[in-house]
Design a protein around this motif. Structure first.
Motif, mmCIF file in Angstrom:
data_model
loop_
_atom_site.group_PDB
_atom_site.id
_atom_site.type_symbol
_atom_site.label_atom_id
_atom_site.label_comp_id
_atom_site.label_asym_id
_atom_site.label_seq_id
_atom_site.Cartn_x
_atom_site.Cartn_y
_atom_site.Cartn_z
ATOM 1 N N GLY A 17 0.809 -1.203 0.130
ATOM 2 C CA GLY A 17 0.108 0.017 0.016
ATOM 3 C C GLY A 17 0.883 1.226 -0.207
ATOM 4 N N ASN A 18 2.098 1.137 -0.568
ATOM 5 C CA ASN A 18 3.243 2.200 -0.392
ATOM 6 C C ASN A 18 3.408 2.989 0.877
ATOM 7 O OD1 ASN A 18 3.625 2.342 -3.229
ATOM 8 N ND2 ASN A 18 1.615 3.385 -3.880
ATOM 9 N N ILE A 19 3.109 2.073 1.791
ATOM 10 C CA ILE A 19 3.436 2.669 3.394
ATOM 11 C C ILE A 19 5.132 2.325 3.347
ATOM 12 C CG2 ILE A 19 3.310 2.167 5.860
ATOM 13 C CD1 ILE A 19 0.614 3.060 4.510
ATOM 14 N N ALA A 153 10.438 16.213 7.087
ATOM 15 C CA ALA A 153 11.626 15.330 7.086
ATOM 16 C C ALA A 153 11.680 14.460 5.929
ATOM 17 C CB ALA A 153 11.691 14.452 8.553
ATOM 18 N N VAL A 154 10.434 13.708 5.815
ATOM 19 C CA VAL A 154 10.522 12.476 4.625
ATOM 20 C C VAL A 154 9.022 13.083 3.850
ATOM 21 C CG1 VAL A 154 10.399 10.294 4.138
ATOM 22 C CG2 VAL A 154 11.613 11.036 6.212
ATOM 23 N N GLU A 155 9.193 13.055 2.638
ATOM 24 C CA GLU A 155 8.227 13.128 1.821
ATOM 25 C C GLU A 155 8.195 12.054 0.524
ATOM 26 O OE1 GLU A 155 7.308 15.875 -2.457
ATOM 27 O OE2 GLU A 155 8.364 17.144 -0.621
ATOM 28 N N LYS A 156 7.110 11.527 0.390
ATOM 29 C CA LYS A 156 6.803 10.465 -0.661
ATOM 30 C C LYS A 156 6.581 11.313 -1.933
ATOM 31 C CE LYS A 156 3.944 7.318 0.806
ATOM 32 N NZ LYS A 156 3.126 6.419 1.549
ATOM 33 N N GLY A 157 7.513 11.511 -2.773
ATOM 34 C CA GLY A 157 7.440 12.396 -3.865
ATOM 35 C C GLY A 157 6.360 11.732 -4.915
ATOM 36 N N ILE A 177 13.209 13.096 -0.208
ATOM 37 C CA ILE A 177 12.242 12.941 -1.065
ATOM 38 C C ILE A 177 12.336 11.644 -1.704
ATOM 39 C CG2 ILE A 177 10.781 13.686 -3.094
ATOM 40 C CD1 ILE A 177 11.847 16.497 -2.495
ATOM 41 N N ILE A 178 11.327 10.417 -1.414
ATOM 42 C CA ILE A 178 11.392 9.343 -2.031
ATOM 43 C C ILE A 178 10.652 9.312 -3.272
ATOM 44 C CG2 ILE A 178 10.893 6.956 -1.543
ATOM 45 C CD1 ILE A 178 11.062 7.591 1.518
ATOM 46 N N GLU A 179 11.172 9.054 -4.522
ATOM 47 C CA GLU A 179 10.479 8.939 -5.646
ATOM 48 C C GLU A 179 9.937 7.552 -5.891
ATOM 49 O OE1 GLU A 179 9.728 11.185 -7.834
ATOM 50 O OE2 GLU A 179 11.197 12.717 -7.888
ATOM 51 N N SER A 180 10.460 6.486 -5.366
ATOM 52 C CA SER A 180 10.026 5.227 -5.478
ATOM 53 C C SER A 180 10.381 4.303 -4.337
ATOM 54 C CB SER A 180 10.101 4.488 -6.957
ATOM 55 O OG SER A 180 11.704 4.345 -6.926
ATOM 56 N N ALA A 181 9.594 3.320 -4.257
ATOM 57 C CA ALA A 181 9.930 2.410 -2.846
ATOM 58 C C ALA A 181 9.301 1.015 -3.160
ATOM 59 C CB ALA A 181 9.311 3.217 -1.617
ATOM 60 N N GLU A 182 10.234 0.074 -3.222
ATOM 61 C CA GLU A 182 10.004 -1.163 -3.104
ATOM 62 C C GLU A 182 10.725 -1.945 -2.065
ATOM 63 O OE1 GLU A 182 10.718 -2.606 -7.122
ATOM 64 O OE2 GLU A 182 9.360 -1.454 -8.108
ATOM 65 N N PRO A 183 10.562 -3.215 -1.513
ATOM 66 C CA PRO A 183 11.379 -3.745 -0.587
ATOM 67 C C PRO A 183 12.644 -3.777 -1.112
ATOM 68 C CG PRO A 183 9.144 -4.904 -0.581
ATOM 69 C CD PRO A 183 9.186 -3.802 -1.666
ATOM 70 N N VAL A 187 14.516 4.817 -3.894
ATOM 71 C CA VAL A 187 15.161 5.748 -4.724
ATOM 72 C C VAL A 187 14.794 7.048 -4.258
ATOM 73 C CG1 VAL A 187 15.255 6.331 -7.258
ATOM 74 C CG2 VAL A 187 15.007 4.103 -6.643
ATOM 75 N N PHE A 188 15.950 7.945 -4.132
ATOM 76 C CA PHE A 188 15.480 9.140 -3.469
ATOM 77 C C PHE A 188 15.672 10.275 -4.862
ATOM 78 C CE2 PHE A 188 17.089 7.197 -0.006
ATOM 79 C CZ PHE A 188 16.099 7.368 1.025
ATOM 80 N N ARG A 189 14.880 11.372 -4.797
ATOM 81 C CA ARG A 189 14.837 12.539 -5.756
ATOM 82 C C ARG A 189 16.096 13.215 -5.342
ATOM 83 N NH1 ARG A 189 9.952 16.858 -5.898
ATOM 84 N NH2 ARG A 189 8.579 14.686 -6.563
ATOM 85 N N GLU A 190 16.814 13.475 -6.636
ATOM 86 C CA GLU A 190 18.274 14.463 -6.437
ATOM 87 C C GLU A 190 17.545 15.753 -5.724
ATOM 88 O OE1 GLU A 190 21.139 13.433 -7.352
ATOM 89 O OE2 GLU A 190 20.129 11.325 -7.820
#
Length: 192
Positions: A17-19, A153-157, A177-183, A187-190
């Motif tokens: 669920g993108n948590i 602090a943390v953004e789900k971009g 800023i997190i651009e994508s997330a999988e286990p 991946v962070f935004r520049e």
């Protein structure tokens, strides 16, 4: 902020669920050292001499906002999510949809603690779709206060909340800023 990104990669968990779970150091079990470093990073981005109050939302933003407030000797207000019997007088309020809890929530701030004289820095630990930030901005506007900026602090971009706030002209600084997330693959935004 590389230190924060490293902690997210090392200790964060990606759930269905993108948590993105960072509760081992940021918002359940709190590491005060990294919180101070986050506060100092906000101090490099925002002119803290122009800030009169720090505002956040109940509950997980309170730890970071309190440490920021202490570091810069400012009062901190948190918007409550439920009206209690000890709140007297008028309230500023904003209805939001909580991504975490999947329901409508009303943010409440007593009018006694926020006025048109205030210059507000909103601080929060985490942003998904930006609804809490939008609600806090609505409260600042309702009070006639000045919004100095938003520190997150943390953004789900990939959910676009931060991008919508930036497009609306908000001075938003997110430290990771997190651009994508999988286990096993975050991946962070520049950095800007």
């Amino acid at each position: 902020m590389q230190e924060l990104k490293d902690r997210i990669v090392r200790e964060g968990k990606v759930l269905p669920g993108n948590i993105i779970k960072v509760d081992g150091f940021l918002n359940h079990r709190v590491d005060p050292t990294i919180m101070v470093h986050i506060a100092e990073e906000f101090g490099r981005h925002f002119d803290m001499d122009q800030v009169s109050v720090i505002l956040t939302a109940e509950a997980s933003g309170i730890a970071l906002a309190a440490i920021c407030a202490q570091r810069f000797n400012k009062p901190m207000i948190f918007a409550k999510k439920a009206k209690s019997d000890n709140i007297e007088g008028g309230l500023y309020q904003s209805d939001i949809f909580s991504y975490t809890y999947k329901k409508k929530v009303t943010l409440l701030v007593n009018k006694e603690w926020l006025s048109s004289e205030d210059k507000v820095l909103i601080v929060d630990d985490f942003m998904a779709n930006g609804e809490a930030m939008r609600g806090l901005c609505d409260i600042v506007t309702s009070a006639g206060a000045t919004l100095v900026g938003i520190g997150c602090a943390v953004e789900k971009g990939f959910q676009g909340g931060g991008d919508r706030l930036r497009a609306a002209g908000m001075n938003l600084k997110s430290l990771a800023i997190i651009e994508s997330a999988e286990p096993g693959n975050i991946v962070f935004r520049e950095d800007d």
